[in-house]
Design an enzyme around this catalytic site. Structure first.
Site, mmCIF file in Angstrom:
data_model
loop_
_atom_site.group_PDB
_atom_site.id
_atom_site.type_symbol
_atom_site.label_atom_id
_atom_site.label_comp_id
_atom_site.label_asym_id
_atom_site.label_seq_id
_atom_site.Cartn_x
_atom_site.Cartn_y
_atom_site.Cartn_z
ATOM 1 N N HIS A 53 80.362 37.715 67.359
ATOM 2 C CA HIS A 53 79.814 36.771 68.329
ATOM 3 C C HIS A 53 80.929 36.380 69.301
ATOM 4 O O HIS A 53 82.102 36.695 69.075
ATOM 5 C CB HIS A 53 79.262 35.515 67.624
ATOM 6 C CG HIS A 53 80.261 34.754 66.848
ATOM 7 N ND1 HIS A 53 80.346 34.775 65.479
ATOM 8 C CD2 HIS A 53 81.273 33.949 67.258
ATOM 9 C CE1 HIS A 53 81.345 34.023 65.079
ATOM 10 N NE2 HIS A 53 81.933 33.513 66.136
HETATM 11 C C1 T46 Z 1 84.181 31.933 64.581
HETATM 12 C C2 T46 Z 1 84.785 32.695 63.455
HETATM 13 C C3 T46 Z 1 86.246 32.901 63.621
HETATM 14 C C4 T46 Z 1 78.786 25.314 60.276
HETATM 15 O O1 T46 Z 1 77.752 24.729 59.877
HETATM 16 N N1 T46 Z 1 79.835 24.611 60.794
HETATM 17 C C5 T46 Z 1 80.971 25.207 61.219
HETATM 18 O O2 T46 Z 1 81.899 24.522 61.691
HETATM 19 C C6 T46 Z 1 81.067 26.639 61.125
HETATM 20 C C7 T46 Z 1 82.322 27.365 61.604
HETATM 21 C C8 T46 Z 1 80.017 27.343 60.603
HETATM 22 N N2 T46 Z 1 78.896 26.690 60.179
HETATM 23 C C9 T46 Z 1 77.794 27.468 59.595
HETATM 24 C C10 T46 Z 1 77.054 28.383 60.567
HETATM 25 C C11 T46 Z 1 76.549 29.478 59.659
HETATM 26 O O3 T46 Z 1 75.322 29.070 59.087
HETATM 27 O O4 T46 Z 1 78.327 28.326 58.594
HETATM 28 C C12 T46 Z 1 77.591 29.543 58.547
HETATM 29 C C13 T46 Z 1 78.517 30.719 58.674
HETATM 30 O O5 T46 Z 1 79.008 30.798 60.025
HETATM 31 P P1 T46 Z 1 79.241 32.206 60.763
HETATM 32 O O6 T46 Z 1 78.268 33.195 60.293
HETATM 33 O O7 T46 Z 1 79.316 31.929 62.227
HETATM 34 O O8 T46 Z 1 80.680 32.580 60.186
HETATM 35 P P2 T46 Z 1 81.714 33.642 60.755
HETATM 36 O O9 T46 Z 1 82.759 33.794 59.706
HETATM 37 O O10 T46 Z 1 81.031 34.878 61.234
HETATM 38 O O11 T46 Z 1 82.351 32.932 62.061
HETATM 39 C C14 T46 Z 1 83.175 31.789 61.921
HETATM 40 C C15 T46 Z 1 82.764 30.705 62.932
HETATM 41 O O12 T46 Z 1 81.379 30.346 62.749
HETATM 42 C C16 T46 Z 1 82.933 31.182 64.339
HETATM 43 O O13 T46 Z 1 82.795 30.114 65.258
HETATM 44 O O14 T46 Z 1 84.617 32.047 65.712
HETATM 45 O O15 T46 Z 1 84.522 32.150 62.160
#
Ligand code: T46
Length: 140
Positions: A53
């Site tokens: 993303h």
């Molecule tokens: C990024 C990379 C480096 C929350 O509720 N609060 C938060 O502060 C974050 C970071 C995530 N979430 C929730 C959203 C999703 O339901 O946690 C779940 C997993 O997030 P995501 O699939 O976006 O995780 P990554 O590891 O793909 O990405 C994360 C960050 O979300 C993103 O902003 O830049 O790490």
């Protein structure tokens, strides 16, 4: 800030070695934004890469404080890779940079400093939409 290229921007933070290894990062001196949020990722399911993303507004600095991670950054025109494996080196991910994280192990720890509080609307998770926005075209 040490910049290998335009896309990969590494921020070195101080390290103090006495009876421990201590690292610190503070706004202005090291981090080019006010830190609004801190999160960390560990015990990831290792077979899946993460990320895929870009953010409209959020800026972040990523530290792999344990283990190593391959980061892929993409500005819509070109992609670059870097291995993050030093707790005193943070990777700045600016707005509108598509990012992928590969090679999580169970004990990898990724620490992230963010310029914004969590907002799901700030995510662009569709790569074709990202390409249009990053290249200045209207996304539907
Ligand atoms: C990024 C990379 C480096 C929350 O509720 N609060 C938060 O502060 C974050 C970071 C995530 N979430 C929730 C959203 C999703 O339901 O946690 C779940 C997993 O997030 P995501 O699939 O976006 O995780 P990554 O590891 O793909 O990405 C994360 C960050 O979300 C993103 O902003 O830049 O790490």
């Amino acid at each position: 800030m040490r910049g290998k290229t335009n896309l990969i921007k590494i921020i070195k933070i101080p390290e103090i070695f006495d009876d421990c290894c201590l690292y610190f990062a503070q706004t202005k001196d090291h981090i080019p934004f006010s830190i609004k949020r801190v999160y960390y990722i560990t015990k990831a399911v290792t077979k899946y890469p993460r990320g895929f993303h870009a953010h409209y507004k959020n800026r972040q600095v990523l530290f792999c404080i344990q283990g190593n991670l391959e980061m892929v950054l993409d500005n819509g025109k070109r992609k670059e890779k870097i291995i993050l494996n030093k707790p005193n080196e943070g990777l700045l991910i600016d707005r509108l940079i598509w990012h992928e994280m590969h090679g999580f192990k169970k004990d990898t720890i990724l620490l992230v400093l963010s310029s914004a509080v969590f907002d799901p609307k700030d995510y662009i998770r569709d790569y074709q939409k990202f390409l249009k926005i990053a290249n200045g075209k209207k996304a539907s």
